[in-house]
Design an enzyme around this catalytic site. Structure first.
Site, short mmCIF file in Angstrom:
data_model
loop_
_atom_site.label_atom_id
_atom_site.label_comp_id
_atom_site.label_asym_id
_atom_site.label_seq_id
_atom_site.Cartn_x
_atom_site.Cartn_y
_atom_site.Cartn_z
N LYS A 79 0.87 -1.17 0.00
CA LYS A 79 0.00 0.00 0.00
C LYS A 79 0.92 1.23 0.00
CE LYS A 79 -2.53 3.44 1.83
NZ LYS A 79 -1.95 4.72 2.35
N GLU A 110 0.76 8.05 0.78
CA GLU A 110 0.22 9.19 0.03
C GLU A 110 1.21 10.33 -0.09
OE1 GLU A 110 -1.08 9.46 4.36
OE2 GLU A 110 -0.96 7.91 2.80
N SER A 142 2.81 5.90 12.21
CA SER A 142 2.40 6.48 13.49
C SER A 142 1.79 5.43 14.41
CB SER A 142 1.37 7.59 13.26
OG SER A 142 0.14 7.04 12.80
N GLY A 178 -2.10 5.25 13.64
CA GLY A 178 -2.41 4.47 12.45
C GLY A 178 -2.09 3.01 12.60
N GLY A 179 -0.96 2.71 13.25
CA GLY A 179 -0.58 1.33 13.43
C GLY A 179 -1.54 0.56 14.32
N GLU A 192 6.00 -0.97 13.30
CA GLU A 192 6.95 -0.07 13.96
C GLU A 192 6.21 1.24 14.18
OE1 GLU A 192 10.59 2.63 12.64
OE2 GLU A 192 10.85 0.54 12.05
N CYS A 214 12.65 7.48 12.71
CA CYS A 214 12.10 6.73 13.84
C CYS A 214 13.12 6.57 14.95
CB CYS A 214 11.62 5.36 13.36
SG CYS A 214 12.85 4.43 12.44
N GLU A 236 6.37 10.58 21.87
CA GLU A 236 7.11 10.90 20.65
C GLU A 236 6.60 12.21 20.05
OE1 GLU A 236 8.58 8.76 16.53
OE2 GLU A 236 6.52 8.43 17.20
#
Length: 489
Positions: free
Chosen positions: A167, A170, A222, A225-226, A245, A282, A371
């Protein structure tokens, strides 16, 4: 109107190129079904053939380095030298997995011959690993090559014998599309099955995770999102592993001897690592524990002031960074240590370092351990080695944890011994007298860590061991030799 994916120029904030059509859920279904139908053929392709295929993909990408770097620079503003180097890192990863395939040790093959005289009698058992099947990979925003279309997740999954659907992120749709074209061309030229595909768009990502043919998901991005994707993986009728991650502040402890002996070197090293790639790594060292040392504090301020900002990857990333810095600066216990210039463009990030004393950090450590993606760091003053070790032990999991010491100072050596034990329990990589940005790609690397750094601390997304995520062990009992996998005959 159907969904489209539009790239932007981070230097201006304006659209870049024509938008690309998003992949519909129906198209995702067709892609997944097609690749799942090729899974057996790819899994049973010899290791040597798979190795040559990975090398062919690497060669094709190397041949188009200038084109790819220029495309990515337009969509990420990361600069041509950095991006050309990232293409080389990407092709190096592909070639590393070709070596892993030829070595064969990743299969962990074990043979235990039958022993009829044992009590009870023991059968012939032979154990090895096989590919899981179709893998979904989510590309990262901050590495348009090394953690994206042909990056480490894709390379390791293809090496394992798994088809891959990526995927695209964007932030760099045109770069992703062109990279995918080159991968597909290389596969075709090798006569390999068409076991790779690219999809675009938010809905496509959700459909991909939900598809019954997908056996595992790799993600870099993020925490928010993860976790959303991890929940999708868990609620499937047949859950699949999610290797994500997510977030890390990568704390670094400066011991008193190091502060006295090399304050300037520590300061310039931290500032350079903190602001590398506009802080969009990261492994960015966002939390620095230091003793009360005026010279070190002055050097840290000067080093951060000497850096410069630049455009960040997306409007959303820039806005999140800006809001985090504003919130941090508004806290009464926090003071500004130093800041630099933001650079040009509407998405430019301004490097900054803030200071908080040890007692105030203790009172709100959960907040300070969050973070903040971008070029911002927090310096905790008056941090004794014992207190720093306690905070790290009680804090969230990390990708890395660092310690700076003077190796000629007995007190530093004693404190470092205790700190390293704590660091090894809370991070996947322990860095001594160095900085965490710049992740080596080799057989010894561990790029993972306890949650929320990753969702699978036993695994790595960088290095040869990354292949383990896409393999499952199988034991064959009393199986005729002709029916065994080649490595067990």
């Amino acid at each position: 109107m159907s969904e489209v994916v539009q790239g932007f120029d981070p230097r201006t904030g304006l659209p870049l190129g024509e938008p690309l059509p998003a992949t519909t859920p129906e198209e995702v279904d067709r892609v997944c079904r097609a690749l799942d139908g090729l899974a057996h053929a790819w899994a049973t392709t010899s290791r040597e053939s798979r190795a040559r295929t990975l090398e062919a993909v690497a060669d094709r990408l190397d041949d188009h380095t200038d084109e790819l770097a220029a495309l990515a620079d337009g969509e990420t503003a990361l600069g041509l030298p950095r991006l050309a180097g990232e293409v080389a890192r990407t092709t190096g990863q592909l070639r590393l997995f070709a070596e892993v395939l030829r070595d064969g040790g990743y299969l962990g093959s074990v043979v235990e011959p039958a022993d009829p005289g044992a009590a009870p009698p023991r059968p012939d058992l032979r154990r090895s690993k096989r590919p899981t099947g179709l893998v979904a990979v989510f590309a990262a925003s901050n590495f348009p090559f090394a953690f994206s279309v042909a990056g480490g997740d894709t390379a390791s999954a293809l090496a394992a014998g798994c088809p891959v659907v990526v995927k695209a992120h964007e932030a760099h749709p045109r770069t992703s599309a062109r990279t995918a074209e080159l991968v597909a061309e290389a596969l075709a030229d090798c006569g390999a099955p068409a076991v790779f595909a690219l999809v675009h768009g938010f809905d496509a990502g959700v459909a991909l995770v939900r598809h019954a043919a997908v056996t595992g998901v790799g993600f870099t991005g993020s925490t928010r999102g993860g976790l959303a994707l991890a929940a999708e993986c868990a609620r499937r009728p047949e859950p699949v592993p999610f290797f994500g991650e997510l977030g890390s502040v990568n704390p670094v402890v400066v011991l008193p001897g190091a502060a006295r002996a090399r304050a300037e070197a520590v300061a310039t090293g931290w500032a350079g690592s903190l602001t590398l790639g506009v802080g969009q790594f990261c492994t960015n060292p966002g939390l620095l524990f230091v003793p009360d040392d005026a010279d070190l504090l002055a050097a840290l301020g000067e080093a951060v002031s000497a850096t410069s900002g630049a455009p960040m990857l997306t409007a959303r990333i820039h806005a999140a960074h800006r809001d985090a810095v504003v919130a941090l600066a508004a806290r009464p216990e926090v003071t500004l240590l130093a800041e630099s210039t933001a650079g040009e463009g509407p998405w430019a990030g301004r490097p900054a370092a803030f200071r908080v004393d040890a007692d105030d950090f203790e009172a709100a450590s959960d907040y300070f351990f969050e973070e903040r993606f971008g070029p911002v760091g927090i310096v905790v003053t008056g941090a004794t080695p014992e207190r720093a070790a306690g905070w790290i032990a009680r804090g969230p999991g990390q990708l890395t944890c660092g310690v700076h010491l003077d190796e000629t100072d007995p007190d530093d050596l004693a404190a470092a011994s205790r700190l390293l034990d704590t660091a090894a329990r809370r991070a996947g990589r322990v860095v001594v007298n160095g900085w965490p940005t710049g992740v080596a790609v080799n057989r010894a690397q561990q790029h993972g860590g306890p949650f929320p750094a990753t969702t699978g601390p036993a695994h790595t997304s960088v290095g040869a061991a990354a292949i383990d995520r896409w393999l499952v062990p199988v034991a064959y009992q009393d199986c005729p030799p002709a029916l065994l996998p080649p490595e067990l005959r």
